[in-house]
Write an enzyme that holds these catalytic residues in place. Structure first.
Site, mmCIF file in Angstrom:
data_model
loop_
_atom_site.group_PDB
_atom_site.id
_atom_site.type_symbol
_atom_site.label_atom_id
_atom_site.label_comp_id
_atom_site.label_asym_id
_atom_site.label_seq_id
_atom_site.Cartn_x
_atom_site.Cartn_y
_atom_site.Cartn_z
ATOM 1 N N CYS A 67 2.104 28.487 11.158
ATOM 2 C CA CYS A 67 2.107 29.337 12.344
ATOM 3 C C CYS A 67 3.368 29.143 13.174
ATOM 4 C CB CYS A 67 0.924 28.994 13.240
ATOM 5 S SG CYS A 67 -0.639 29.073 12.389
ATOM 6 N N ARG A 81 8.805 30.651 8.448
ATOM 7 C CA ARG A 81 7.885 29.518 8.413
ATOM 8 C C ARG A 81 6.688 29.796 7.497
ATOM 9 N NH1 ARG A 81 8.464 26.055 12.960
ATOM 10 N NH2 ARG A 81 6.241 25.615 13.039
ATOM 11 N N TRP A 102 -0.575 31.491 9.851
ATOM 12 C CA TRP A 102 -0.748 31.087 8.446
ATOM 13 C C TRP A 102 -2.176 30.596 8.365
ATOM 14 C CZ3 TRP A 102 -1.614 26.591 5.471
ATOM 15 C CH2 TRP A 102 -1.199 26.665 4.134
ATOM 16 N N ASN A 151 -0.657 26.816 17.382
ATOM 17 C CA ASN A 151 -0.207 26.308 16.081
ATOM 18 C C ASN A 151 -0.797 24.917 15.935
ATOM 19 O OD1 ASN A 151 1.142 25.377 13.837
ATOM 20 N ND2 ASN A 151 3.104 25.132 14.876
ATOM 21 N N GLY A 152 -1.497 24.670 14.836
ATOM 22 C CA GLY A 152 -2.098 23.351 14.622
ATOM 23 C C GLY A 152 -3.554 23.493 14.219
ATOM 24 N N GLU A 201 11.961 18.268 -9.329
ATOM 25 C CA GLU A 201 12.425 19.237 -8.338
ATOM 26 C C GLU A 201 12.751 20.587 -8.994
ATOM 27 O OE1 GLU A 201 12.311 19.652 -5.368
ATOM 28 O OE2 GLU A 201 13.946 20.933 -4.707
ATOM 29 N N LYS A 206 10.937 24.043 -7.888
ATOM 30 C CA LYS A 206 11.703 25.220 -7.433
ATOM 31 C C LYS A 206 11.246 26.457 -8.191
ATOM 32 C CE LYS A 206 12.975 24.387 -4.545
ATOM 33 N NZ LYS A 206 12.980 23.239 -3.704
ATOM 34 N N GLU A 242 7.470 27.542 -7.374
ATOM 35 C CA GLU A 242 7.157 28.023 -6.028
ATOM 36 C C GLU A 242 7.743 29.398 -5.742
ATOM 37 O OE1 GLU A 242 8.549 25.561 -2.787
ATOM 38 O OE2 GLU A 242 10.402 25.105 -3.839
ATOM 39 N N HIS A 296 2.152 12.006 -25.074
ATOM 40 C CA HIS A 296 0.885 11.343 -24.786
ATOM 41 C C HIS A 296 -0.155 12.344 -24.284
ATOM 42 C CE1 HIS A 296 2.509 7.411 -25.637
ATOM 43 N NE2 HIS A 296 3.585 7.760 -24.959
ATOM 44 N N LYS A 328 7.220 27.151 5.468
ATOM 45 C CA LYS A 328 8.424 26.319 5.527
ATOM 46 C C LYS A 328 8.125 24.956 6.119
ATOM 47 C CE LYS A 328 12.771 25.370 5.225
ATOM 48 N NZ LYS A 328 13.216 25.003 3.864
HETATM 49 C C1 F6R Z 1 9.799 22.948 -1.556
HETATM 50 C C2 F6R Z 1 9.687 22.550 -0.170
HETATM 51 C C3 F6R Z 1 8.566 21.662 0.219
HETATM 52 C C4 F6R Z 1 9.035 20.653 1.279
HETATM 53 C C5 F6R Z 1 7.840 19.845 1.812
HETATM 54 C C6 F6R Z 1 8.270 18.818 2.840
HETATM 55 O O1 F6R Z 1 10.899 23.770 -1.761
HETATM 56 O O2 F6R Z 1 10.472 22.934 0.643
HETATM 57 O O3 F6R Z 1 8.000 21.024 -0.876
HETATM 58 O O4 F6R Z 1 9.987 19.810 0.713
HETATM 59 O O5 F6R Z 1 6.903 20.712 2.382
HETATM 60 O O6 F6R Z 1 8.884 19.429 3.925
HETATM 61 P P1 F6R Z 1 9.784 18.614 4.909
HETATM 62 O O7 F6R Z 1 10.978 18.144 4.149
HETATM 63 O O8 F6R Z 1 10.131 19.571 5.998
HETATM 64 O O9 F6R Z 1 8.956 17.455 5.394
#
Ligand code: F6R
Length: 608
Positions: A2, A27, A75, A101-102, A481, A485, A488, A504, A603
């Protein structure tokens, strides 16, 4: 997650609110709404879907004329993303409107209490209890009602409140959710983050948990939880004007991939003085360093995977054991810690709820906390004993790119700095690594220059329904990673495996045509990787090999190859992940995905 925005001034509030909500879109959200103080009370419009749906609804129902108001992107957590569940929420008598938000953890008890008192709930949200509490505690003094209502809430919240009896006043409350105040000339603002405000003002007040503010066009008054006014410093922020624009790129993600050389330069160069790594505002005596017997690295998602890379450098250079813990798990186990443990928490946003909770829990147990954070003055930066900022600049795309690579760089610099404190590194190795660190921005650029080849590969492989990533040592961490990427943003199923682990169990999933991306950049483990490639090829897999420039041996086994620039083995993750970021990007583009705002993702994950 949010996003909230509030405005009070002398110009129409609606354009400011809608512009702010648009800036907060990154976000992640699934509905949006605004409430404005109009001449005869409060008018509210909200809509499921994107902000353009809200704009359409506003246009259809006439403008909302008024100079103060609040807005929200939701959200969904409690209840589906419907018009009714969207924020703001209004009291039954239309006197109060609230955005939140929360998460309110005690909302079920509060809902029962308020229902018994005759309040009628129209949504399934936890937020709606707040607006009825405000009404219940209101007896003509809005500030008091805000204080009393906040005192009843358990959980995390950033609130925006307006009251029909106080035209021109907007209230903002902060408790464990991000919230900043923007101070303008004859107008004031609040928002979840600076992105929403940067076009209007560079003067910010950072609220602490438990504080709240009453904003009028001429004053931003901040109070503690007892209602006593407190003097807060105004921080002038430096904001990259291009940060909230795509600057000609199709997506923020691509722009941010291309910004990596610059971001790495900003993260590394100021820390190298006279060939020595130094961190402003963070130091340790050699004695203090020697007392550290264990390091726990905690984070979520990509930040956790950056930690997985950094672990190799810390263990190899410093000889200190490193435990890796997902922040969402760390707080629910009983880690063996003492005053000689160092917790390193990694977070781009500095607002991730799980990481915040893990920090609080370990601080409670007396552990020293070092935060590696991008967003200045964020919650985690404030909570930690020491901070290394990554200086990546604002990151707008949901999928992190420059956030991740600068985290890896910061961790490696920490490892080098710490190893010197411990007296464990030779002068020549130290010098060589510093030199290599300074070369990283250039290597990142050379990795970016692989773009045309990666586009061809994406075109070739984008129809695969499941893609595996395998590697060994640091390459294995890079695979985690690379796979995240891809899944997602392209929604293609993907898994990352330590190459030796595949047989395994998971190798059962390898079938003809399945793509396996095999990272073979660790020279000492190259032959082992070749064996693993043969294993998957024997089962019909197609292999996209990633190898160091000039290594022709890979051509014997792989169907396609990405050649990445050579780097010291401890620093290789950065030039290796960039082609995988580009691969994920172009596969998602070929598949027509909403790259900057992937479905279901946010985000900044500010709820548990
Ligand atoms: C993936 C991504 C998330 C963040 C995770 C932690 O592309 O961005 O997996 O890495 O939500 O977020 P931060 O770094 O803001 O704590």
């Amino acid at each position: 997650m949010c996003g909230i925005i509030g405005f009070t001034g002398t110009q129409d509030a609606l354009p400011v609110l809608l512009d702010g909500l648009t800036k907060l879109e990154y976000r992640g959200y699934d509905s949006a709404g605004v409430a404005v103080q109009v001449c005869d009370g409060i008018r509210m419009i909200k809509s499921s879907g994107q902000i353009r749906c809200l704009r359409k609804k506003i246009a259809e129902s006439g403008m909302l004329p008024g100079c103060s108001g609040i807005g929200h992107t939701r959200w969904a957590t409690h209840g589906a993303p419907t018009d009714t569940n969207a924020h703001p929420h209004m009291s039954n008598n239309g006197k109060f409107a609230v955005v939140h938000n929360g998460i309110i953890e005690n909302y079920i008890e509060l809902r029962e209490e308020l229902t018994a008192k005759g309040y009628v709930f129209s949504s399934e949200t936890d937020t709606e209890v707040i607006v009825h509490l405000l009404d219940m505690y209101y007896s003509g003094d809005c500030k008091k009602a805000v204080m009393k209502a906040a005192a009843r809430l358990q959980g995390s919240y950033a609130l925006g409140v307006i009251c029909a009896d106080f035209p021109g006043s907007v209230f903002a409350v902060k408790q464990e959710s991000p919230l900043i105040i923007g101070v303008g000339a004859g107008e004031n603002y609040f928002a979840s983050d600076v992105t929403a405000l940067a076009d209007h003002t560079k003067n910010l007040i950072y609220l602490e948990d438990g504080e709240f503010a009453e904003l009028t066009p001429v004053k931003a008054a901040v109070f503690d939880c007892t209602g006593a006014e407190i003097a807060k410093p105004i921080t002038r922020i430096v904001w990259d004007v291009g940060a909230s624009q795509k600057s000609g790129y199709d997506h923020f993600m691509l722009k941010e991939i291309y910004e990596q050389p610059r971001a790495l330069k900003a993260a590394i160069e100021p820390r190298v003085k006279n060939n020595r790594i130094t961190f402003d505002g963070f130091d340790m005596t050699n004695e203090e360093a020697r007392k550290i017997s264990k390091i726990i690295v905690t984070a979520c998602g990509s930040a956790y995977y950056a930690g997985c890379v950094g672990r190799y450098a810390i263990e190899e250079l410093c000889g200190v054991p490193v435990e890796m813990d997902y922040a969402s798990e760390l707080r629910y186990r009983s880690p063996i810690v003492d005053e000689n443990t160092l917790l390193i928490v990694i977070s781009q946003s500095g607002e991730t709820a799980d990481s915040i909770a893990a920090v609080k829990e370990l601080k409670r147990r007396g552990v020293r906390v070092l935060a590696i954070v991008n967003v200045v003055a964020s919650t985690i930066a404030n909570l930690a004993d020491n901070v290394i900022y990554t200086w990546a600049g604002p990151e707008i795309a949901v999928a992190t790119t420059k956030g991740y690579t600068t985290q890896v760089a910061a961790l490696t610099m920490f490892a080098l700095w710490f190893s010197e404190k411990l007296g464990r590194i030779s002068e020549s190795r130290y010098d060589a690594l510093v030199k290599e660190l300074l070369l990283l921005p250039g290597l990142a650029q050379r990795a970016i220059d692989l773009n045309p080849h990666i586009q061809d590969l994406a075109l070739r492989y984008h129809n695969n329904s499941s893609i595996f990533f395998i590697g060994r040592n640091i390459d294995c961490a890079v695979c985690l990673e690379g796979s995240l990427k891809l899944k997602e943003i392209s929604y293609i199923h993907s898994e990352a495996y330590a190459a030796g682990e595949l047989k395994h169990g998971t190798i059962a999933l390898i079938e003809p045509g399945r793509l396996v991306v095999a990272l073979c950049c660790h020279t000492a483990l190259f032959d082992k990787m070749m064996s693993n490639i043969r294993e998957v090829k024997a089962r019909g897999a197609e292999v996209l090999g990633v190898a160091l420039e000039g290594d022709r041996r890979i051509l014997m086994e792989a169907d396609d190859v990405i050649y990445v620039p050579k780097a010291d083995p401890l620093l290789g993750a950065i030039p290796r992940i960039i082609p995988l970021q580009l691969f994920a990007y172009y596969v998602a583009k070929c598949n027509g995905c909403d790259i900057d705002k992937p479905k279901n993702l946010a985000k900044s994950v500010t709820v548990e």
